[in-house]
Design an enzyme around this catalytic site. Structure first.
Site, PDB file in Angstrom:
ATOM      1  CG  ASP A 151       8.271  93.486   4.208  1.00 25.33           C
ATOM      2  OD1 ASP A 151       8.243  94.583   3.607  1.00 25.33           O
ATOM      3  OD2 ASP A 151       9.184  92.658   4.064  1.00 25.33           O
TER       4      ASP A 151
ATOM      5  NE  ARG B  79      27.580  59.438  31.110  1.00 21.34           N
ATOM      6  CZ  ARG B  79      27.864  59.306  29.833  1.00 21.34           C
ATOM      7  NH1 ARG B  79      28.038  58.091  29.301  1.00 21.34           N
ATOM      8  NH2 ARG B  79      27.979  60.349  29.052  1.00 21.34           N
TER       9      ARG B  79
ATOM     10  CE  LYS C  35      29.417  74.728  36.311  1.00 26.46           C
ATOM     11  NZ  LYS C  35      28.190  75.358  35.839  1.00 26.46           N
TER      12      LYS C  35
ATOM     13  CG  ASP D  28       6.457  97.614   1.682  1.00 28.03           C
ATOM     14  OD1 ASP D  28       7.249  98.259   0.970  1.00 28.03           O
ATOM     15  OD2 ASP D  28       6.699  96.450   2.093  1.00 28.03           O
TER      16      ASP D  28
HETATM   17  C1  GDG Z   1      25.465  65.058  30.556  1.00 26.39           C
HETATM   18  C2  GDG Z   1      26.422  65.844  29.648  1.00 26.39           C
HETATM   19  C3  GDG Z   1      26.369  67.712  31.296  1.00 26.39           C
HETATM   20  C4  GDG Z   1      29.966  59.968  38.396  1.00 26.39           C
HETATM   21  N1  GDG Z   1      30.470  58.892  38.993  1.00 26.39           N
HETATM   22  C5  GDG Z   1      29.689  58.625  40.047  1.00 26.39           C
HETATM   23  C6  GDG Z   1      28.692  59.568  40.114  1.00 26.39           C
HETATM   24  N2  GDG Z   1      28.893  60.397  39.078  1.00 26.39           N
HETATM   25  C7  GDG Z   1      28.063  61.580  38.769  1.00 26.39           C
HETATM   26  C8  GDG Z   1      28.863  62.835  38.975  1.00 26.39           C
HETATM   27  C9  GDG Z   1      28.112  63.815  38.109  1.00 26.39           C
HETATM   28  C10 GDG Z   1      27.527  62.936  37.005  1.00 26.39           C
HETATM   29  O1  GDG Z   1      27.670  61.596  37.417  1.00 26.39           O
HETATM   30  C11 GDG Z   1      28.304  63.089  35.688  1.00 26.39           C
HETATM   31  O2  GDG Z   1      27.887  64.314  35.115  1.00 26.39           O
HETATM   32  P1  GDG Z   1      28.687  65.005  33.916  1.00 26.39           P
HETATM   33  O3  GDG Z   1      28.168  66.362  33.727  1.00 26.39           O
HETATM   34  O4  GDG Z   1      30.114  65.014  34.294  1.00 26.39           O
HETATM   35  O5  GDG Z   1      28.490  64.070  32.631  1.00 26.39           O
HETATM   36  P2  GDG Z   1      27.259  63.288  31.825  1.00 26.39           P
HETATM   37  O6  GDG Z   1      26.736  62.157  32.613  1.00 26.39           O
HETATM   38  O7  GDG Z   1      27.837  62.925  30.518  1.00 26.39           O
HETATM   39  O8  GDG Z   1      26.078  64.368  31.638  1.00 26.39           O
HETATM   40  C12 GDG Z   1      27.269  66.789  30.489  1.00 26.39           C
HETATM   41  C13 GDG Z   1      25.319  66.929  32.054  1.00 26.39           C
HETATM   42  O9  GDG Z   1      24.610  66.071  31.189  1.00 26.39           O
HETATM   43  C14 GDG Z   1      24.325  67.861  32.719  1.00 26.39           C
HETATM   44  O10 GDG Z   1      23.696  68.701  31.818  1.00 26.39           O
HETATM   45  O11 GDG Z   1      27.175  68.398  32.218  1.00 26.39           O
HETATM   46  O12 GDG Z   1      28.107  67.556  29.656  1.00 26.39           O
HETATM   47  O13 GDG Z   1      27.269  64.951  28.921  1.00 26.39           O
HETATM   48  O14 GDG Z   1      27.080  64.410  38.808  1.00 26.39           O
HETATM   49  O15 GDG Z   1      28.893  63.153  40.326  1.00 26.39           O
HETATM   50  N3  GDG Z   1      27.761  59.605  41.074  1.00 26.39           N
HETATM   51  C15 GDG Z   1      27.804  58.648  42.045  1.00 26.39           C
HETATM   52  N4  GDG Z   1      28.754  57.671  42.006  1.00 26.39           N
HETATM   53  C16 GDG Z   1      29.702  57.625  41.059  1.00 26.39           C
HETATM   54  O16 GDG Z   1      30.551  56.728  41.075  1.00 26.39           O
HETATM   55  N5  GDG Z   1      26.909  58.657  43.031  1.00 26.39           N
END
Ligand code: GDG
Length: 723
Positions: free
Chosen positions: A677, A271, A377, A496
């Protein structure tokens, strides 16, 4: 039957409006998939904002449509979205939590709306929630919600998970409303983060900012215990594995291969966000091309940046910087048939992502800070042929698990460019051996595993809390105690002193008995069947000066001294204090290094107090002292007692438990009550006979049968017993 309620800022849907009609599309994101197994079941429900402003006249229609899908929308006005979401969430919390404090805005209007919208979510939850329900709240937009719900449903089971990092105390303390935020979060029973570092940071902020205590990963707040733990989030690995085999993805991959030929592909997907390190990544790529012209025409960077938050100035500036840098690099290195960077500022269908992941030779994931990072991942899950290299920033939560990636510091451009070269040159054997272990982790610890582990732990924590609460001395129990007391002919009360009869003071000598306490003791003493014994770690001189004139018995210094009313102090025979010659200098070295600490010397013990030491430093030194002393104390037959802001070393032959059981020996008491305590009192609880009423003061785990919250409740209980 109880139900589960998921709450997050956004519902897992995308709403679009076409010709006055609303269309809904369920999100394919990992979280939505993982939680799908929960919210779609029975009466369960997911509460959240639907992602756009909905006119009032359409709100009922939307609610009805979503109701069938077990979704319950919260409607936000444009003003609320601006101040609560774009403002406080993304311009205050996001930069602080990602260590970019210079971007943070501290705006009262943002905060006021953040509170207001959290209240709005509370109303939405309370409209649905019933006692006994499980409520799982997600992320930094709703930090106040756990306590807001707890105020109305005190016994509900509340879990909270934060998806972004929790910063160190030095960053978090900058926020003007830090205490309110922590209090909000601590309304939960279980608080989860992606990594253990986040757990540490949160616990340290909570203990420094609020008057709370911790033991391991449990925070004691009032009479509640809150467990803080790490739950590294996984992805829907099965889906990403399966996608690579779908006809559609295979076709897209072939088309892509046709375009890029033999070129080695470096993939970057984020993003738009300053936390993702996109600019630094481009600079490192630039360095690779500058220093390794042999790669010209042979490698290319495919960079997808998904538009995000572009109403915020810093995000607009970041986009401009990326545009310029990409243009600059491409213009310097491109050839007639080749571009070094293919840059896309838009999102793609998941099938395109899958084709890219599976074709890419390298995935470059180098955020400056990231709670977890799911892209890393997803890349691994898509590498079904077990080749490919992941380059991963050590600042991403994922780096704690994916240790077979090439781990880099995103601030070190040289290291990043060397990592790219290392990845480009890596043998297939090494790629496979790394990728196989990475895939094992990603496949095993997937999103379903994450959901299960969190929910199981929430259930366990709550069950534990419930059984502890059941031990609280209620009015019914007090009546039962009184019944027993009335029937008894010979009663003894082991009390105590510090933390039980009086509260702690920073100077121990200031915690002298007050007139209310003297009155209470006098009233207890009026009934001749009652025998009071004050049993304390205090010096016998101090106890003597405070209580020596009263008709009660005293046990001082954990049992080393005893005094019956009207008689002199008697010392436990055959004890030696020669060990002090070795131990005292060690304690002195700690006092010399730790401003505010001091040593208290008793006849058979030495206590190192750190009540007045800077928070954190005292605990650090105490832990160091305990581990340094462990061997010596065992060798010399001493006991090491970590207490409340004190570490005490004493002869192991004496303890309060032995003193109490010696005291009652042969005396036929038919009513025994003991209250204490800290963990020196645990010896009393363990040594007394089964029929004794043992009461722990405070909420930590104890051998005692019952517990009271604080000194006030102890005094109330004693008042009741007298009446
Ligand atoms: C927050 C935390 C934490 C991206 N481009 C496209 C697309 N994506 C999807 C990816 C991934 C998701 O967006 C991005 O996930 P991230 O984990 O990398 O980052 P954040 O959005 O900042 O998420 C982060 C997460 O929450 C979960 O707890 O890991 O640290 O910042 O799934 O695949 N999906 C599609 N088109 C795209 O162009 N369909």
């Amino acid at each position: 039957m109880s139900k589960t309620i998921i709450v997050s800022n956004r519902l897992p849907i995308k709403i679009t409006k076409e010709n006055k009609d609303y269309e809904f599309k369920i999100s394919e994101g990992g979280l939505a998939t993982g939680l799908g197994s929960i919210y779609r079941e029975g009466n369960n429900v997911w509460i959240g904002w639907c992602g756009m402003e909905i006119e009032e006249k359409d709100q009922e229609l939307i609610s009805n449509k979503l109701h069938d899908k077990n979704l319950s929308p919260v409607f936000l006005t444009e003003e609320e979205i601006h101040f609560y979401y774009e403002g406080f969430s993304n311009e205050t919390l996001w930069p602080i939590f990602h260590y970019v404090s210079t971007y943070a805005q501290y705006d009262q209007q943002y905060w006021d709306h953040y509170k207001k919208v959290n209240e709005k979510f509370k109303t939405a939850v309370l409209a649905i929630a019933e006692p006994g329900d499980i409520i799982w709240i997600h992320d930094y937009q709703l930090l106040l919600l756990p306590q807001l719900i707890r105020d109305h449903l005190p016994n509900s089971s509340i879990g909270f998970f934060q998806h972004i990092p929790f910063p160190s105390f030095e960053l978090f303390r900058l926020i003007p409303w830090r205490a309110e935020l922590l209090n909000g979060m601590l309304g939960s029973d279980l608080i989860g983060f992606h990594t253990y570092d986040d757990v540490r940071h949160f616990t340290s902020s909570a203990t420094r900012i609020l008057p709370v205590q911790t033991a391991a990963n449990v925070i004691h707040k009032g009479d509640r215990n809150i467990t803080i733990d790490a739950f590294p989030m996984g992805i829907d690995a099965q889906k990403f594995n399966a996608l690579t085999l779908s006809k559609d993805v295979i076709k897209r991959k072939e088309e892509f291969n046709h375009l890029v030929g033999d070129n080695k592909i470096i993939l970057s997907i984020d993003r738009l966000d300053y936390s993702k390190g996109i600019v630094q990544r481009l600079m490192a790529f630039d360095e690779v091309l500058a220093e390794h012209p042999e790669y010209i025409n042979k490698i290319s960077l495919h960079m997808i940046v998904v538009p995000s938050r572009d109403s915020i100035p810093q995000y607009r500036d970041l986009r401009d910087d990326i545009d310029k840098l990409v243009g600059n690099i491409n213009s310097r290195y491109r050839t007639a048939a080749w571009h070094p960077i293919h840059y896309f500022y838009r999102s793609f269908p998941i099938e395109d992502l899958s084709a890219l992941y599976s074709r890419a030779n390298i995935c470059l994931v180098t955020p400056m800070r990231d709670g977890m990072n799911l892209v890393s991942k997803e890349f691994i899950a898509s590498k079904t042929d077990e080749t490919g290299v992941l380059i991963l920033s050590e600042m991403a939560g994922a780096s704690k698990e994916l240790i077979d990636a090439i781990i880099v510091n995103p601030n070190n451009l040289g290291e990043m460019s060397r990592a790219i070269v290392q990845a480009l040159e890596m043998s297939e054997d090494e790629q496979k051996s790394r990728m196989i272990s990475l895939r094992d982790i990603v496949n095993k610890f997937d999103i379903n595993h994450w959901v299960k582990i969190f929910m199981d732990q929430l259930e366990e924590v709550k069950a534990h809390e419930k059984s502890r609460m059941a031990k609280h001395v209620s009015n019914d129990l007090i009546r039962a105690f009184k019944n027993k007391l009335h029937k008894a002919k010979k009663r003894v009360f082991f009390l105590d002193y510090d933390g039980t009869l009086v509260n702690f003071k920073s100077n121990p000598l200031e915690a002298s008995p007050d007139s209310e306490l003297y009155q209470l003791i006098e009233n207890l003493n009026k009934d001749k069947k009652n025998q009071i014994v004050i049993i304390s770690g205090r010096k016998h001189e101090t106890l003597g000066s405070w209580f020596g004139h009263l008709p009660l018995d005293l046990i001082a210094e954990h049992g080393a001294w005893q005094k019956k009313f009207g008689e002199d102090w008697i010392e436990t025979p055959n004890l030696s204090d020669k060990w002090k010659i070795t131990v005292r200098p060690m304690l002195e070295s700690y006092s010399d290094r730790t401003p505010g600490s001091f040593i208290e010397e008793k006849r058979f013990s030495l206590a190192w107090h750190y009540r007045k030491v800077e928070k954190g430093l005292g605990e650090l030194r105490a832990n160091e002292l305990i581990s340094n002393m462990r061997y010596l104390t065992r060798e010399k037959g001493l006991q090491l007692l970590p207490g409340n802001k004190v570490v005490e070393i004493k002869n192991s032959e004496i303890n309060k438990g032995k003193a109490a059981s010696n005291y009652i020996f042969g005396k036929d008491y038919d009513f025994i009550l003991a209250m204490g305590d800290d963990h020196t009192d645990e010896d009393i609880f363990e040594h007394l006979p089964e029929e004794a009423i043992t009461i722990k003061v405070g909420s930590s785990v104890s051998e005692a049968k019952y517990y009271l919250r604080d000194v006030e409740e102890v005094r109330n209980l004693l008042h009741e017993v007298i009446s």
